[in-house]
Enzyme design. Structure first.
Site, PDB file in Angstrom:
ATOM      1  CG  LEU A 138       8.858  -7.634   5.541  1.00 37.76           C
ATOM      2  CD1 LEU A 138       7.758  -8.583   5.977  1.00 37.76           C
ATOM      3  CD2 LEU A 138       8.947  -6.439   6.485  1.00 37.76           C
ATOM      4  CB  SER A 164      -0.984   0.001   1.175  1.00 38.19           C
ATOM      5  OG  SER A 164      -0.330   0.261   2.391  1.00 38.19           O
ATOM      6  CG  HIS A 218      10.853   0.370  11.860  1.00 35.05           C
ATOM      7  ND1 HIS A 218      11.179  -0.923  11.513  1.00 35.05           N
ATOM      8  CD2 HIS A 218      10.511   0.341  13.167  1.00 35.05           C
ATOM      9  CE1 HIS A 218      11.058  -1.697  12.582  1.00 35.05           C
ATOM     10  NE2 HIS A 218      10.644  -0.948  13.597  1.00 35.05           N
TER      11      HIS A 218
HETATM   12  C1  GAR Z   1       4.374  -0.876   6.757  1.00 36.23           C
HETATM   13  O1  GAR Z   1       3.662  -0.582   7.934  1.00 36.23           O
HETATM   14  C2  GAR Z   1       5.868  -0.682   6.984  1.00 36.23           C
HETATM   15  O2  GAR Z   1       6.165   0.331   7.886  1.00 36.23           O
HETATM   16  C3  GAR Z   1       6.254  -2.034   7.557  1.00 36.23           C
HETATM   17  O3  GAR Z   1       5.526  -2.965   6.785  1.00 36.23           O
HETATM   18  C4  GAR Z   1       4.275  -2.366   6.427  1.00 36.23           C
HETATM   19  C5  GAR Z   1       4.048  -2.608   4.950  1.00 36.23           C
HETATM   20  O4  GAR Z   1       2.765  -2.176   4.562  1.00 36.23           O
HETATM   21  N1  GAR Z   1       7.684  -2.230   7.469  1.00 36.23           N
HETATM   22  C6  GAR Z   1       8.385  -2.929   8.354  1.00 36.23           C
HETATM   23  O5  GAR Z   1       7.869  -3.502   9.306  1.00 36.23           O
HETATM   24  C7  GAR Z   1       9.886  -2.959   8.077  1.00 36.23           C
HETATM   25  N2  GAR Z   1      10.611  -3.347   9.241  1.00 36.23           N
HETATM   26  P1  GAR Z   1       2.395  -2.048   3.032  1.00 36.23           P
HETATM   27  O6  GAR Z   1       2.881  -3.317   2.327  1.00 36.23           O
HETATM   28  O7  GAR Z   1       0.891  -1.944   3.012  1.00 36.23           O
HETATM   29  O8  GAR Z   1       3.069  -0.832   2.484  1.00 36.23           O
END
Ligand code: GAR
Length: 190
Positions: A86, A14, A105
């Protein structure tokens, strides 16, 4: 010449989609590639819908950083954005893009950073520890997990009845509101 971004994502994407939409009409910044280590991730569908090329690589290819580097160089990528990516980046990649890799993050670093701290693991821990606030950290990536220089942090409060789902929603709202603008400002200063 516009600055060219590659966005790395491992899941839903997203944030990646929001960044693509934000810069869609920009003549200064252009998203030229979406990179993922998960061919079944929803980000691939989003990228196809947005008509942005996708590059899928294995963990091995990330860590040896030969073909992936060639790919980034061949299209002239200036900046790498990690938006829900990740895997840990290898040192060779971090060294190849000094102060040119930006991560988001979903916590107020240095709290809830480091190995194993991603996505809902973080929100579960935050709620379990009865924190009264959480938030987002946008930062440069260096050799140490989640320890690079902070570019921007934004907070949200945590209510007594907060669940992981409601917190994810609050965090995503902050991310969608602030991440693209923080990228734009940072790039203008480079
Ligand atoms: C987001 O909240 C981002 O901050 C987190 O993964 C989510 C991805 O959401 N990132 C981490 O945890 C990295 N350590 P998305 O796929 O909907 O953008």
């Amino acid at each position: 010449m516009p600055k060219k971004l590659a966005i790395f994502a491992s899941g839903s994407g997203s944030n990646a989609e929001n960044i693509c939409n934000y810069f869609a009409e920009s003549s200064d910044i252009k998203v030229v590639l979406i990179c993922t280590n998960r061919e079944d991730a929803f980000i691939v569908k989003r990228a196809n819908k947005l008509n942005i090329p996708v590059y899928i690589f294995t963990k091995y290819e990330l860590n040896n950083f030969v073909d992936l580097h060639k790919k980034l160089q061949s299209i002239g990528v200036d900046i790498v954005i990690l938006a829900g990516f990740l895997l840990k980046l290898p040192a060779i990649m971090v060294d190849s893009y000094p102060n040119r890799i930006i991560n988001i993050h979903p916590s107020l670093l240095p709290k809830y950073g480091g190995k194993g701290m991603y996505g809902s693991n973080i929100h579960k821990a935050v709620i379990k520890n009865k924190e009264t606030e959480s938030g987002i950290s946008i930062h440069f990536v260096n050799q140490n997990y989640d320890e690079g220089k902070i570019i921007l942090q934004k907070k949200c409060s945590i209510s007594a009845s907060e669940s992981v789902e409601t917190l994810i929603h609050k965090i995503h709202k902050l991310e969608h509101n602030y991440f693209p603008g923080a990228i734009e400002k940072t790039i203008k200063k480079l």
